[in-house]
Design an enzyme around this catalytic site. Structure first.
Site, PDB file in Angstrom:
ATOM      1  N   LYS A 106       0.816  -1.230   0.000  1.00 14.12           N
ATOM      2  CA  LYS A 106       0.000   0.000   0.000  1.00 14.12           C
ATOM      3  C   LYS A 106       0.844   1.273   0.000  1.00 14.12           C
ATOM      4  O   LYS A 106       0.513   2.256  -0.649  1.00 14.12           O
ATOM      5  CB  LYS A 106      -0.970  -0.011   1.187  1.00 14.12           C
ATOM      6  CG  LYS A 106      -0.272  -0.190   2.516  1.00 14.12           C
ATOM      7  CD  LYS A 106      -0.980  -1.159   3.409  1.00 14.12           C
ATOM      8  CE  LYS A 106       0.037  -1.650   4.428  1.00 14.12           C
ATOM      9  NZ  LYS A 106      -0.488  -2.435   5.477  1.00 14.12           N
ATOM     10  N   LYS A 206      -3.929   3.636   2.340  1.00 15.42           N
ATOM     11  CA  LYS A 206      -5.078   2.895   1.794  1.00 15.42           C
ATOM     12  C   LYS A 206      -6.100   3.856   1.181  1.00 15.42           C
ATOM     13  O   LYS A 206      -6.683   3.583   0.133  1.00 15.42           O
ATOM     14  CB  LYS A 206      -5.705   2.030   2.892  1.00 15.42           C
ATOM     15  CG  LYS A 206      -4.764   0.899   3.331  1.00 15.42           C
ATOM     16  CD  LYS A 206      -5.231   0.251   4.612  1.00 15.42           C
ATOM     17  CE  LYS A 206      -4.333  -0.927   4.985  1.00 15.42           C
ATOM     18  NZ  LYS A 206      -4.593  -1.424   6.346  1.00 15.42           N
TER      19      LYS A 206
HETATM   20  N1  HSE Z   1      -1.655  -2.923  10.008  1.00 14.73           N
HETATM   21  C1  HSE Z   1      -2.801  -3.045   9.183  1.00 14.73           C
HETATM   22  C2  HSE Z   1      -4.047  -2.961  10.019  1.00 14.73           C
HETATM   23  C3  HSE Z   1      -2.886  -4.348   8.448  1.00 14.73           C
HETATM   24  O1  HSE Z   1      -3.975  -2.943  11.243  1.00 14.73           O
HETATM   25  O2  HSE Z   1      -5.130  -2.911   9.445  1.00 14.73           O
HETATM   26  C4  HSE Z   1      -2.235  -4.369   7.136  1.00 14.73           C
HETATM   27  O3  HSE Z   1      -2.733  -3.395   6.259  1.00 14.73           O
END
Ligand code: HSE
Length: 431
Positions: A106, A206
């Site tokens: 991402k 994201k």
């Molecule tokens: N660290 C991210 C989360 C997961 O806690 O959603 C991977 O994208």
């Protein structure tokens, strides 16, 4: 049965999950498809990984990714090492060598997505990235294919499981932030250094991917506003709860006529909003489309098998030739989308929750409401709690819609008031 050869680079948790699905006897892929992705080679810098995996002898294992990149039998490379480098170089080389790419990266896509898409186009190859957002939730496929008939108006949701776990624990168990984080770390939901998750950076990566695909535009990633949950006070969660709101870390993308709003911050939602009941490590994303109206996708946003499920879905798309067709035909992947500015946070309009620590004496409310009025901020409700905190009382307000710039000016002016003690907390509200 036709096959399509896969080279997997980066054998961490998700990589092991992908290998598990691809190597499974009686795999659902074999039942459903006439053309299946077949694991041909694995690269990981740690040589011990080979013994841990108990790999069949016909699968090549190497500590040097170049061996897979130079292997003409490998048709698609899965990049699962994360981070910017050497992931960028690995993907670039794979495309130059005529291989399709599947990635869960991402950060790389948020920062260099357009550049990589252009490169893939020039080489007649595709980049698929379902696993980069929302783990096992097929959100990229939904935005790219399922909602193709729509002008996407808004995308907003919970895209980080770690912070959602922490906020859920704080809300349900009245546990303070540091204790909830420690528990998340103990359970393996939060990294030892949790910065990327708790400061909203992971969510902003994201959000950038979702906005590019949903709106079909380009923008400068560094102008996305992001604020995390590390400064969250349990008392605000609880005062807001009493007023009918649940606190979530939301990633919000809205398209306006001339620009886009992209922001990540702790947000209050009415208790009856569907995102308010998304708890623990779950993710959920709401999409508003011109034809479909409001939709919501829900599921596990992280974890070995949910994320592997998304990677394998991409591999199947590549094996069946769907990824190549989509990548070539959609303007979104041209790398030359219209550039749109991201609106400045000062221009955003939301409702606000405010908590002042004030001395309990006549005229305090009048002084505060006077300054709010001066900046056109209208108060919707006020609660004053009796509980004394170091000789002060918490005064909690909800405002009507107001411009963020005006709120900031009002809060700055209020710093001069001797009746306000401590820092004033504010939270944004979405309805
Ligand atoms: N660290 C991210 C989360 C997961 O806690 O959603 C991977 O994208």
């Amino acid at each position: 049965m036709n096959t399509f050869n896969v080279g997997l680079i980066g054998m961490g948790t998700v990589g092991a999950g992908v290998a598990k699905i691809l190597l499974e006897k009686g795999s659902p892929l074999l039942e459903k498809l006439d053309c299946v992705p077949v694991l041909k080679g694995i690269a990981d810098r740690n040589p011990d990984v080979k013994n841990k995996l108990n790999l069949p002898s016909d699968i090549l294992f190497t500590t040097d990714a170049k061996e897979l990149l130079n292997n003409p039998d490998i048709q698609v490379v899965v990049e699962l090492i994360g981070g910017l480098h050497p992931a960028m170089e690995i993907i670039t080389t794979a495309l130059e060598k005529g291989k399709d790419v599947v990635t869960a990266n991402k950060m790389l896509l948020a920062l260099h997505g357009s550049e990589l898409f252009s490169k893939a186009r020039r080489h007649g190859k595709s980049i698929s990235f379902e696993a980069s957002v929302g783990g096992g939730i097929p959100i990229i496929a939904a935005l790219r294919d399922g909602f193709i008939a729509n002008k996407i108006e808004a995308i907003f949701g919970i895209v980080n499981g770690t912070t959602n776990y922490i906020l859920t624990k704080m809300t349900r168990e009245k546990v303070k932030y540091s204790d909830a984080l420690a528990e998340a770390q103990r359970l393996g939901y939060a990294e030892k250094d949790p910065t990327m998750d708790v400061e909203g950076i992971d969510s902003s990566h994201k959000l950038a991917i979702l906005a590019r695909i949903g709106f079909g535009v380009d923008f400068d990633y560094k102008n996305i506003y992001h604020e995390g949950i590390s400064a969250m006070d349990l008392s605000d969660i609880w005062y807001a709860h009493e007023l009918g709101y649940t606190l979530k870390l939301l990633a919000i993308a809205k398209k306006t006529e001339n620009n886009i709003e992209l922001r990540v911050h702790p947000t209050l939602l009415p208790h009856d909003h569907p995102l308010s009941s998304v708890n623990g490590v779950f993710n959920a994303i709401c999409i508003t489309g011109s034809a479909v109206g409001e939709t919501m996708l829900y599921g596990k946003g992280a974890g070995q098998m949910p994320t592997a499920s998304a990677v394998v879905a991409d591999l199947v798309d590549v094996a069946l030739g769907r990824a190549g067709i989509t990548f070539k035909a959609m303007k979104t992947f041209s790398g030359h989308c219209e550039y749109v500015p991201i609106a400045d946070i000062q221009q955003f309009k939301t409702r606000y929750y405010l908590r002042f620590s004030v001395v309990d004496k006549p005229g305090v409310l009048a002084k505060i409401s006077g300054i709010l009025g001066k900046y056109e901020i209208s108060i919707a409700s006020v609660i004053q709690h009796k509980a004394r905190e170091n000789g002060t009382v918490p005064l909690v307000m909800m405002t009507h819609l107001a411009e963020e710039g005006n709120l900031q000016k009002a809060l700055t002016e209020m710093k001069q008031l001797d009746v306000i003690k401590d820092h004033t907390k504010f939270l944004r509200v979405e309805e």
